[in-house]
Design a protein around this motif. Sequence first.
Motif, mmCIF file in Angstrom:
data_model
loop_
_atom_site.group_PDB
_atom_site.id
_atom_site.type_symbol
_atom_site.label_atom_id
_atom_site.label_comp_id
_atom_site.label_asym_id
_atom_site.label_seq_id
_atom_site.Cartn_x
_atom_site.Cartn_y
_atom_site.Cartn_z
ATOM 1 N N ALA A 69 0.836 -1.203 0.000
ATOM 2 C CA ALA A 69 0.000 0.000 0.000
ATOM 3 C C ALA A 69 0.872 1.256 0.000
ATOM 4 N N LEU A 70 1.957 1.226 0.779
ATOM 5 C CA LEU A 70 2.868 2.369 0.833
ATOM 6 C C LEU A 70 3.568 2.577 -0.511
ATOM 7 N N SER A 71 3.861 1.479 -1.193
ATOM 8 C CA SER A 71 4.480 1.580 -2.525
ATOM 9 C C SER A 71 3.575 2.358 -3.474
ATOM 10 N N LEU A 72 2.285 2.072 -3.404
ATOM 11 C CA LEU A 72 1.320 2.795 -4.231
ATOM 12 C C LEU A 72 1.266 4.265 -3.829
ATOM 13 N N GLY A 73 1.241 4.517 -2.509
ATOM 14 C CA GLY A 73 1.204 5.896 -2.022
ATOM 15 C C GLY A 73 2.447 6.678 -2.419
ATOM 16 N N ALA A 74 3.618 6.042 -2.311
ATOM 17 C CA ALA A 74 4.871 6.711 -2.677
ATOM 18 C C ALA A 74 4.916 7.001 -4.169
ATOM 19 N N MET A 75 4.379 6.076 -4.948
ATOM 20 C CA MET A 75 4.331 6.279 -6.394
ATOM 21 C C MET A 75 3.475 7.500 -6.721
ATOM 22 N N VAL A 76 2.321 7.633 -6.071
ATOM 23 C CA VAL A 76 1.439 8.792 -6.290
ATOM 24 C C VAL A 76 2.127 10.076 -5.838
ATOM 25 N N ALA A 77 2.826 10.021 -4.689
ATOM 26 C CA ALA A 77 3.533 11.209 -4.191
ATOM 27 C C ALA A 77 4.615 11.653 -5.169
ATOM 28 N N ALA A 78 5.305 10.682 -5.781
ATOM 29 C CA ALA A 78 6.338 11.010 -6.760
ATOM 30 C C ALA A 78 5.737 11.654 -8.007
ATOM 31 N N ILE A 79 4.609 11.120 -8.449
ATOM 32 C CA ILE A 79 3.946 11.678 -9.641
ATOM 33 C C ILE A 79 3.464 13.103 -9.368
ATOM 34 N N VAL A 80 2.821 13.304 -8.216
ATOM 35 C CA VAL A 80 2.331 14.644 -7.857
ATOM 36 C C VAL A 80 3.502 15.600 -7.671
ATOM 37 N N GLY A 81 4.588 15.118 -7.055
ATOM 38 C CA GLY A 81 5.770 15.952 -6.878
ATOM 39 C C GLY A 81 6.361 16.391 -8.200
ATOM 40 N N ASN A 82 6.434 15.479 -9.150
ATOM 41 C CA ASN A 82 6.955 15.821 -10.471
ATOM 42 C C ASN A 82 6.089 16.866 -11.172
ATOM 43 N N ILE A 154 4.033 11.149 -19.006
ATOM 44 C CA ILE A 154 4.136 9.710 -19.244
ATOM 45 C C ILE A 154 5.478 9.179 -18.742
ATOM 46 N N ALA A 155 6.569 9.875 -19.087
ATOM 47 C CA ALA A 155 7.900 9.430 -18.686
ATOM 48 C C ALA A 155 8.077 9.458 -17.174
ATOM 49 N N SER A 156 7.631 10.541 -16.536
ATOM 50 C CA SER A 156 7.813 10.663 -15.088
ATOM 51 C C SER A 156 6.930 9.676 -14.334
ATOM 52 N N THR A 157 5.771 9.357 -14.890
ATOM 53 C CA THR A 157 4.882 8.378 -14.251
ATOM 54 C C THR A 157 5.478 6.976 -14.322
ATOM 55 N N ILE A 158 6.002 6.606 -15.486
ATOM 56 C CA ILE A 158 6.657 5.300 -15.608
ATOM 57 C C ILE A 158 7.844 5.230 -14.652
ATOM 58 N N GLY A 159 8.609 6.327 -14.578
ATOM 59 C CA GLY A 159 9.743 6.376 -13.662
ATOM 60 C C GLY A 159 9.317 6.198 -12.217
ATOM 61 N N ALA A 160 8.204 6.833 -11.834
ATOM 62 C CA ALA A 160 7.702 6.712 -10.461
ATOM 63 C C ALA A 160 7.302 5.279 -10.130
ATOM 64 N N ILE A 161 6.714 4.599 -11.109
ATOM 65 C CA ILE A 161 6.262 3.219 -10.906
ATOM 66 C C ILE A 161 7.433 2.286 -10.642
ATOM 67 N N ILE A 162 8.572 2.543 -11.287
ATOM 68 C CA ILE A 162 9.701 1.620 -11.131
ATOM 69 C C ILE A 162 10.770 2.142 -10.166
ATOM 70 N N TRP A 163 10.481 3.243 -9.470
ATOM 71 C CA TRP A 163 11.466 3.780 -8.514
ATOM 72 C C TRP A 163 11.068 3.508 -7.065
ATOM 73 N N ALA A 164 10.084 4.236 -6.555
ATOM 74 C CA ALA A 164 9.708 4.122 -5.146
ATOM 75 C C ALA A 164 9.303 2.697 -4.754
ATOM 76 N N PRO A 165 8.408 2.032 -5.493
ATOM 77 C CA PRO A 165 8.031 0.675 -5.103
ATOM 78 C C PRO A 165 9.205 -0.299 -5.093
ATOM 79 N N VAL A 166 10.111 -0.168 -6.065
ATOM 80 C CA VAL A 166 11.247 -1.091 -6.134
ATOM 81 C C VAL A 166 12.131 -0.955 -4.900
ATOM 82 N N LEU A 167 12.463 0.283 -4.504
ATOM 83 C CA LEU A 167 13.336 0.486 -3.353
ATOM 84 C C LEU A 167 12.651 0.082 -2.043
ATOM 85 N N LEU A 168 11.358 0.395 -1.929
ATOM 86 C CA LEU A 168 10.622 -0.023 -0.735
ATOM 87 C C LEU A 168 10.593 -1.546 -0.603
ATOM 88 N N LEU A 169 10.350 -2.227 -1.703
ATOM 89 C CA LEU A 169 10.257 -3.687 -1.667
ATOM 90 C C LEU A 169 11.622 -4.335 -1.445
#
Length: 232
Positions: A69-82, A154-169
């Motif tokens: 759940a946090l991975s999803l939240g962090a991904m959204v935070a990264a997208i909004v931050g960008n 599109i680019a920043s969203t894909i980046g967010a998906i493979i950044w925050a969740p990967v490091l958290l996991l």
Amino acid sequence: MSTAQLPLAVGSFDPLISAGPALVWTVVLTFVFLECAVILGLFLPGDSMLITAGIVMASNAAGEAQVWALSLGAMVAAIVGNQTGYVIGKRTGHRLVARKNGRYINTRNLQRVAELLHKHGFLAVLVARWIPWVRTLCPTVAGAAGMDHRKFTIASTIGAIIWAPVLLLIGYYAGSFLERVPWLMPGVIGTLVVGLILGTIFGVRHYRQEMRKPAEEFELEPTPSGAADAEN
């Protein structure tokens, strides 16, 4: 460590572990947003924070559900931050403020990010996610240079998906492995948390020092897509 000492060592981190979900969620979402949105994020330990958060989550009974759940939240935070960083750059225009003799916010770094965007565009935004100082400067520079918003999103969203969740996991599953060695877990968590706190303190201090340095204007050239938009 003796058997008698073990419960004491583990117990000393009970407040941190029991506060886990609320505390970790607050820290992770705040850090991720700031690192992707504003200059302060240049000085925050974002990558190590995500790994630390994952390890702490491994000590929680509902850790697996929480970390996903946090991975999803962090991904959204990264997208909004960008998106926030892009809007800030867009409103700033082609003139950005650099710092003379600045460690990060200098004309050389801004020029390097601008050149990456000019040459590689979409790919540059995607790869920037894994380079700490570029990750923070990229959205603002992209907005100031007039990079196509849809392409950036599109680019920043894909980046967010493979950044925050990967490091958290990575942190979570590393923590799950450390759970098999009970005497080691408290020391690892303690070291990482102390390092994160000190890194944040020193980061804020360096940010304040950087912002005290004389400002100088840096003018960007529009990206090819930005120039095309301007002509239209």
